[in-house]
Motif scaffolding. Structure first.
Motif, PDB file in Angstrom:
ATOM      1  N   GLY A   1      56.287  64.658   0.578  1.00 18.76           N
ATOM      2  CA  GLY A   1      57.070  65.543  -0.274  1.00 18.76           C
ATOM      3  C   GLY A   1      56.731  67.011  -0.176  1.00 18.76           C
ATOM      4  N   HIS A   2      55.994  67.400   0.868  1.00 23.52           N
ATOM      5  CA  HIS A   2      55.588  68.795   1.005  1.00 23.52           C
ATOM      6  C   HIS A   2      56.599  69.636   1.781  1.00 23.52           C
ATOM      7  CE1 HIS A   2      51.319  66.908   0.801  1.00 23.52           C
ATOM      8  NE2 HIS A   2      51.825  67.085  -0.399  1.00 23.52           N
ATOM      9  N   PHE A   3      57.407  68.980   2.601  1.00 21.15           N
ATOM     10  CA  PHE A   3      58.441  69.654   3.391  1.00 21.15           C
ATOM     11  C   PHE A   3      59.817  69.095   3.019  1.00 21.15           C
ATOM     12  CE2 PHE A   3      55.987  71.114   7.472  1.00 21.15           C
ATOM     13  CZ  PHE A   3      55.272  72.019   6.705  1.00 21.15           C
TER      14      PHE A   3
ATOM     15  N   ALA B   1      53.884  66.210  18.996  1.00 20.93           N
ATOM     16  CA  ALA B   1      52.711  66.408  18.139  1.00 20.93           C
ATOM     17  C   ALA B   1      53.096  67.174  16.877  1.00 20.93           C
ATOM     18  CB  ALA B   1      51.625  67.161  18.907  1.00 20.93           C
ATOM     19  N   PHE B   2      53.933  68.199  17.025  1.00 22.54           N
ATOM     20  CA  PHE B   2      54.414  68.938  15.852  1.00 22.54           C
ATOM     21  C   PHE B   2      55.245  68.021  14.954  1.00 22.54           C
ATOM     22  CE2 PHE B   2      53.728  73.059  18.179  1.00 22.54           C
ATOM     23  CZ  PHE B   2      52.939  73.662  17.206  1.00 22.54           C
ATOM     24  N   ALA B   3      56.044  67.151  15.564  1.00 24.96           N
ATOM     25  CA  ALA B   3      56.883  66.237  14.785  1.00 24.96           C
ATOM     26  C   ALA B   3      56.038  65.312  13.924  1.00 24.96           C
ATOM     27  CB  ALA B   3      57.779  65.427  15.727  1.00 24.96           C
ATOM     28  N   GLU B   4      54.915  64.844  14.460  1.00 23.45           N
ATOM     29  CA  GLU B   4      54.032  63.969  13.685  1.00 23.45           C
ATOM     30  C   GLU B   4      53.418  64.714  12.507  1.00 23.45           C
ATOM     31  OE1 GLU B   4      53.517  60.627  13.733  1.00 23.45           O
ATOM     32  OE2 GLU B   4      55.282  60.825  15.010  1.00 23.45           O
ATOM     33  N   MET B   5      53.034  65.975  12.736  1.00 29.20           N
ATOM     34  CA  MET B   5      52.512  66.791  11.634  1.00 29.20           C
ATOM     35  C   MET B   5      53.565  66.931  10.531  1.00 29.20           C
ATOM     36  SD  MET B   5      50.634  70.004  13.500  1.00 29.20           S
ATOM     37  CE  MET B   5      49.285  69.813  14.672  1.00 29.20           C
ATOM     38  N   ILE B   6      54.791  67.231  10.949  1.00 27.89           N
ATOM     39  CA  ILE B   6      55.874  67.452   9.993  1.00 27.89           C
ATOM     40  C   ILE B   6      56.232  66.154   9.275  1.00 27.89           C
ATOM     41  CG2 ILE B   6      58.316  68.083   9.802  1.00 27.89           C
ATOM     42  CD1 ILE B   6      57.767  70.052  12.163  1.00 27.89           C
ATOM     43  N   ARG B   7      56.210  65.034  10.004  1.00 24.00           N
ATOM     44  CA  ARG B   7      56.510  63.742   9.392  1.00 24.00           C
ATOM     45  C   ARG B   7      55.575  63.474   8.197  1.00 24.00           C
ATOM     46  NH1 ARG B   7      59.035  59.777  11.978  1.00 24.00           N
ATOM     47  NH2 ARG B   7      58.341  60.560  14.017  1.00 24.00           N
ATOM     48  N   TYR B   8      54.305  63.791   8.379  1.00 23.70           N
ATOM     49  CA  TYR B   8      53.322  63.607   7.306  1.00 23.70           C
ATOM     50  C   TYR B   8      53.716  64.434   6.085  1.00 23.70           C
ATOM     51  CZ  TYR B   8      48.876  63.945   4.779  1.00 23.70           C
ATOM     52  OH  TYR B   8      47.907  63.921   3.812  1.00 23.70           O
ATOM     53  N   GLU B   9      54.094  65.699   6.322  1.00 26.97           N
ATOM     54  CA  GLU B   9      54.441  66.590   5.214  1.00 26.97           C
ATOM     55  C   GLU B   9      55.715  66.128   4.514  1.00 26.97           C
ATOM     56  OE1 GLU B   9      52.215  68.824   4.396  1.00 26.97           O
ATOM     57  OE2 GLU B   9      51.060  68.342   6.197  1.00 26.97           O
ATOM     58  N   VAL B  10      56.704  65.695   5.275  1.00 22.28           N
ATOM     59  CA  VAL B  10      57.958  65.205   4.693  1.00 22.28           C
ATOM     60  C   VAL B  10      57.701  63.945   3.873  1.00 22.28           C
ATOM     61  CG1 VAL B  10      60.223  64.225   5.215  1.00 22.28           C
ATOM     62  CG2 VAL B  10      59.423  66.227   6.495  1.00 22.28           C
ATOM     63  N   THR B  11      56.918  63.030   4.427  1.00 25.31           N
ATOM     64  CA  THR B  11      56.611  61.769   3.746  1.00 25.31           C
ATOM     65  C   THR B  11      55.927  61.997   2.404  1.00 25.31           C
ATOM     66  OG1 THR B  11      56.395  60.618   5.873  1.00 25.31           O
ATOM     67  CG2 THR B  11      55.376  59.570   3.953  1.00 25.31           C
TER      68      THR B  11
ATOM     69  N   GLN C   1      61.755  73.596  -1.758  1.00 24.19           N
ATOM     70  CA  GLN C   1      62.674  74.409  -2.521  1.00 24.19           C
ATOM     71  C   GLN C   1      63.802  74.981  -1.666  1.00 24.19           C
ATOM     72  OE1 GLN C   1      59.447  74.964  -2.261  1.00 24.19           O
ATOM     73  NE2 GLN C   1      58.912  77.108  -1.863  1.00 24.19           N
ATOM     74  N   SER C   2      63.566  74.990  -0.317  1.00 22.73           N
ATOM     75  CA  SER C   2      64.605  75.481   0.600  1.00 22.73           C
ATOM     76  C   SER C   2      65.810  74.554   0.612  1.00 22.73           C
ATOM     77  CB  SER C   2      64.025  75.604   2.012  1.00 22.73           C
ATOM     78  OG  SER C   2      62.905  76.450   2.044  1.00 22.73           O
ATOM     79  N   ASN C   3      65.619  73.348   0.084  1.00 25.93           N
ATOM     80  CA  ASN C   3      66.680  72.341   0.106  1.00 25.93           C
ATOM     81  C   ASN C   3      67.461  72.310  -1.211  1.00 25.93           C
ATOM     82  OD1 ASN C   3      68.196  70.248   1.191  1.00 25.93           O
ATOM     83  ND2 ASN C   3      66.776  68.649   0.488  1.00 25.93           N
ATOM     84  N   ASP C   4      67.118  73.231  -2.131  1.00 31.56           N
ATOM     85  CA  ASP C   4      67.774  73.240  -3.438  1.00 31.56           C
ATOM     86  C   ASP C   4      69.197  73.787  -3.330  1.00 31.56           C
ATOM     87  OD1 ASP C   4      65.473  72.255  -4.482  1.00 31.56           O
ATOM     88  OD2 ASP C   4      64.715  74.192  -5.225  1.00 31.56           O
TER      89      ASP C   4
ATOM     90  N   ALA D   1      61.500  78.320   5.174  1.00 35.33           N
ATOM     91  CA  ALA D   1      62.297  77.385   5.974  1.00 35.33           C
ATOM     92  C   ALA D   1      61.914  75.920   5.759  1.00 35.33           C
ATOM     93  CB  ALA D   1      62.158  77.741   7.457  1.00 35.33           C
ATOM     94  N   PHE D   2      60.643  75.664   5.489  1.00 32.21           N
ATOM     95  CA  PHE D   2      60.160  74.279   5.484  1.00 32.21           C
ATOM     96  C   PHE D   2      59.903  73.684   4.100  1.00 32.21           C
ATOM     97  CE2 PHE D   2      59.471  75.392   9.841  1.00 32.21           C
ATOM     98  CZ  PHE D   2      59.448  74.203  10.547  1.00 32.21           C
ATOM     99  N   ASP D   3      59.517  74.499   3.155  1.00 36.89           N
ATOM    100  CA  ASP D   3      59.122  73.954   1.863  1.00 36.89           C
ATOM    101  C   ASP D   3      60.315  73.369   1.108  1.00 36.89           C
ATOM    102  OD1 ASP D   3      56.614  74.684   2.513  1.00 36.89           O
ATOM    103  OD2 ASP D   3      56.369  76.241   1.005  1.00 36.89           O
TER     104      ASP D   3
END
Length: 223
Positions: free
Chosen positions: A149-151, A137-147, A220-223, A216-218
């Motif tokens: 561009g929020h995560f 369930a958490f993975a589905e929430m995160i998938r939405y955010e990644v898709t 900019q952490s990937n910069d 950890a998630f946003d």
């Protein structure tokens, strides 16, 4: 699932039975919980329970479903798209959870004790399934955010989901360690878990954890 005989009970008796077993499973782990002890406090014969449920596990799973359904009436109306970002939505889930706790203390205590209950050796398989479902369930929430561009998108969904799941558990541990939130004591006093203004401390703690989680998630952490 309950037998038809349970559904035919008067609502007052049904509630009395549910409350009695919620208390038993909230105070003790699944393996420690005793049907004999619960029925004794209820003033009924142990054999009568088997007129309503097949066994202890059947009863326990029914209680999980009942309490989860009540909590869902509080959080079910929250939709991610109605919030500006995931973290505002995340905090809103906790706010509604607090309302659930204050208005349904017995059900809240049962769900708080669920982690220790399903860790009981005799139901390890159920524990594994529960964790898998929660992480999914958490993975589905995160998938939405990644898709959208929020995560950040450079880490496996499973890693991020597991981290968020464990962080949610850590918030409960944090409250017990630092703010004297003790469900085992509050249930004996017939109080909500977050009574006596401790709901405010909970939301303060959630804000602190969200500050760390953003790092950890946003993206900019990937910069």
């Amino acid at each position: 699932m309950p037998r038809e005989t349970f559904h035919k009970l008067k609502e007052e008796k049904k509630k009395k039975l549910i409350d009695g077993f919620l208390r038993e499973f909230s105070i003790k782990t699944y393996d420690e919980a005793s049907l004999s002890s619960a029925v004794k406090s209820l003033g009924i014969a142990k054999g009568s329970i088997y007129q309503y449920f097949d066994n202890k596990l059947d009863l326990f799973l029914f209680l999980v479903g009942e309490c989860s359904a009540v909590k869902q009436t509080y959080i079910g109306h929250l939709k991610r798209e109605d919030f500006p970002d995931f973290w505002t939505y995340f905090k809103a889930l906790y706010e509604e959870g607090v309302k659930f706790d204050l208005e349904n203390p017995l059900q809240s205590h049962f769900l708080h004790s669920l982690a220790k209950n399903i860790n009981s050796p005799s139901i390890q398989e159920i524990n594994d399934k529960f964790q898998e479902q929660t992480i999914a369930a958490f993975a589905e929430m995160i998938r939405y955010e990644v898709t959208h561009g929020h995560f950040r998108d450079d880490l496996p969904l499973s890693t991020m989901a597991f981290f968020l799941y464990k962080t949610s558990l850590s918030i409960n541990d944090h409250m017990q360690l630092f703010y004297d939130v003790n469900p085992e004591v509050s249930i004996q006093k017939k109080m909500a878990v977050y009574a006596d203004q401790k709901d405010q401390l909970l939301m303060k703690t959630v804000d602190e954890y969200v500050h760390l989680l953003r790092q950890a998630f946003d993206p900019q952490s990937n910069d």
